[in-house]
Design a protein around this motif. Structure first.
Motif, PDB file in Angstrom:
ATOM      1  N   ASP A   1      32.654 106.393  54.403  1.00 31.06           N
ATOM      2  CA  ASP A   1      33.329 107.696  54.467  1.00 31.06           C
ATOM      3  C   ASP A   1      32.413 108.810  53.966  1.00 31.06           C
ATOM      4  O   ASP A   1      32.366 109.914  54.555  1.00 31.06           O
ATOM      5  CB  ASP A   1      34.605 107.660  53.616  1.00 31.06           C
ATOM      6  CG  ASP A   1      35.641 106.717  54.189  1.00 31.06           C
ATOM      7  OD1 ASP A   1      35.593 106.456  55.401  1.00 31.06           O
ATOM      8  OD2 ASP A   1      36.491 106.244  53.411  1.00 31.06           O
ATOM      9  N   VAL A   2      31.709 108.535  52.889  1.00 27.16           N
ATOM     10  CA  VAL A   2      30.790 109.539  52.341  1.00 27.16           C
ATOM     11  C   VAL A   2      29.707 109.892  53.358  1.00 27.16           C
ATOM     12  O   VAL A   2      29.360 111.066  53.572  1.00 27.16           O
ATOM     13  CB  VAL A   2      30.157 109.033  51.029  1.00 27.16           C
ATOM     14  CG1 VAL A   2      29.048 109.979  50.570  1.00 27.16           C
ATOM     15  CG2 VAL A   2      31.226 108.904  49.945  1.00 27.16           C
ATOM     16  N   VAL A   3      29.180 108.827  53.996  1.00 24.46           N
ATOM     17  CA  VAL A   3      28.151 109.063  55.023  1.00 24.46           C
ATOM     18  C   VAL A   3      28.721 109.909  56.160  1.00 24.46           C
ATOM     19  O   VAL A   3      28.076 110.836  56.673  1.00 24.46           O
ATOM     20  CB  VAL A   3      27.611 107.721  55.557  1.00 24.46           C
ATOM     21  CG1 VAL A   3      26.686 107.954  56.756  1.00 24.46           C
ATOM     22  CG2 VAL A   3      26.880 106.963  54.459  1.00 24.46           C
ATOM     23  N   GLY A   4      29.965 109.595  56.563  1.00 27.39           N
ATOM     24  CA  GLY A   4      30.602 110.372  57.634  1.00 27.39           C
ATOM     25  C   GLY A   4      30.805 111.818  57.255  1.00 27.39           C
ATOM     26  O   GLY A   4      30.585 112.739  58.078  1.00 27.39           O
ATOM     27  N   VAL A   5      31.218 112.048  56.023  1.00 26.32           N
ATOM     28  CA  VAL A   5      31.417 113.425  55.555  1.00 26.32           C
ATOM     29  C   VAL A   5      30.096 114.192  55.525  1.00 26.32           C
ATOM     30  O   VAL A   5      30.020 115.365  55.935  1.00 26.32           O
ATOM     31  CB  VAL A   5      32.072 113.424  54.157  1.00 26.32           C
ATOM     32  CG1 VAL A   5      32.074 114.841  53.566  1.00 26.32           C
ATOM     33  CG2 VAL A   5      33.502 112.886  54.233  1.00 26.32           C
ATOM     34  N   VAL A   6      29.057 113.532  55.054  1.00 25.05           N
ATOM     35  CA  VAL A   6      27.741 114.176  54.988  1.00 25.05           C
ATOM     36  C   VAL A   6      27.249 114.547  56.381  1.00 25.05           C
ATOM     37  O   VAL A   6      26.760 115.670  56.627  1.00 25.05           O
ATOM     38  CB  VAL A   6      26.721 113.268  54.274  1.00 25.05           C
ATOM     39  CG1 VAL A   6      25.302 113.846  54.404  1.00 25.05           C
ATOM     40  CG2 VAL A   6      27.093 113.103  52.799  1.00 25.05           C
TER      41      VAL A   6
END
Length: 207
Positions: free
Chosen positions: A139-144
């Motif tokens: 999720d963090v990667v997607g947000v970034v």
């Protein structure tokens, strides 16, 4: 006459043969005494262990579930009460030998139940925790990535390029949101559930 164990087994087989072919059910001790070796046979003779010959033969008949031999011996003067006493003594001896194993087995079962369940819950907790953090990382990667494309859409001077970056950013946001709902939140709830059980099992062990 002194009977050895081999004599007793041979005599039992002889009686079993006699009653096997006795279709009319009229076989008697006389049929056995026709042979010279068993002419003087007496079922009341004492054998090793202060048991009578009849008792030991009845024991063989009971162990082999041969009712015809048992009936032959009872009709020939053997006393069933003595056989019942011998059987009870044998059962008591076997129970005494098996008691330490039991169920020892019960003690081992208690130990296994005490430690295997907490270990299983702990393993589930670790697995759900690992799944949650893996999903959270995605999720963090997607947000970034979504943030980068939003910034690119704002900074790119060309309308077409800004539009493309905006579309990719929107898709990234949608995918990230779906991933959170489908994977991250369920794995978080599972982790919290197993965490409570894990703490409870530890507390129970201490108590």
């Amino acid at each position: 006459m002194v009977y050895s164990n081999d004599d007793i087994r041979e005599l039992y087989r002889k009686i079993a043969t006699i009653v096997k072919y006795d279709d009319k059910g009229i076989a008697s001790l006389k049929d056995l005494q026709k042979e010279p070796k068993w002419k003087e046979v007496n079922f009341q003779d004492k054998c090793e262990g202060d048991n009578s010959l009849g008792d030991l033969l009845l024991k063989h008949a009971t162990e082999n579930n041969n009712t015809r031999v048992k009936d032959f011996l009872l009709q020939s003067g053997c006393k069933p009460l003595q056989q019942e006493q011998i059987t009870a003594a044998i059962n008591k001896e076997e129970e005494g030998q098996n008691t330490p194993d039991i169920g020892e087995n019960k003690a081992n079962g208690f130990v296994d139940a005490q430690f295997s369940v907490p270990n299983e819950k702990e393993a589930k907790y670790k697995e759900s925790k690992e799944n949650f953090y893996t999903s959270l990382t995605k999720d963090v990667v997607g947000v970034v990535i979504t943030g980068l494309f939003i910034a690119a859409a704002v900074m790119v001077p060309f309308v077409a390029g800004a539009a493309i970056c905006g579309i990719i950013a929107a898709l990234g946001a949608v995918c990230t949101e779906l991933h959170i709902k489908k994977f991250t939140l369920p794995s978080y709830r599972e982790m919290e559930k197993n965490k409570v059980e894990h703490v409870s099992s530890k507390t129970a062990q201490i108590l």
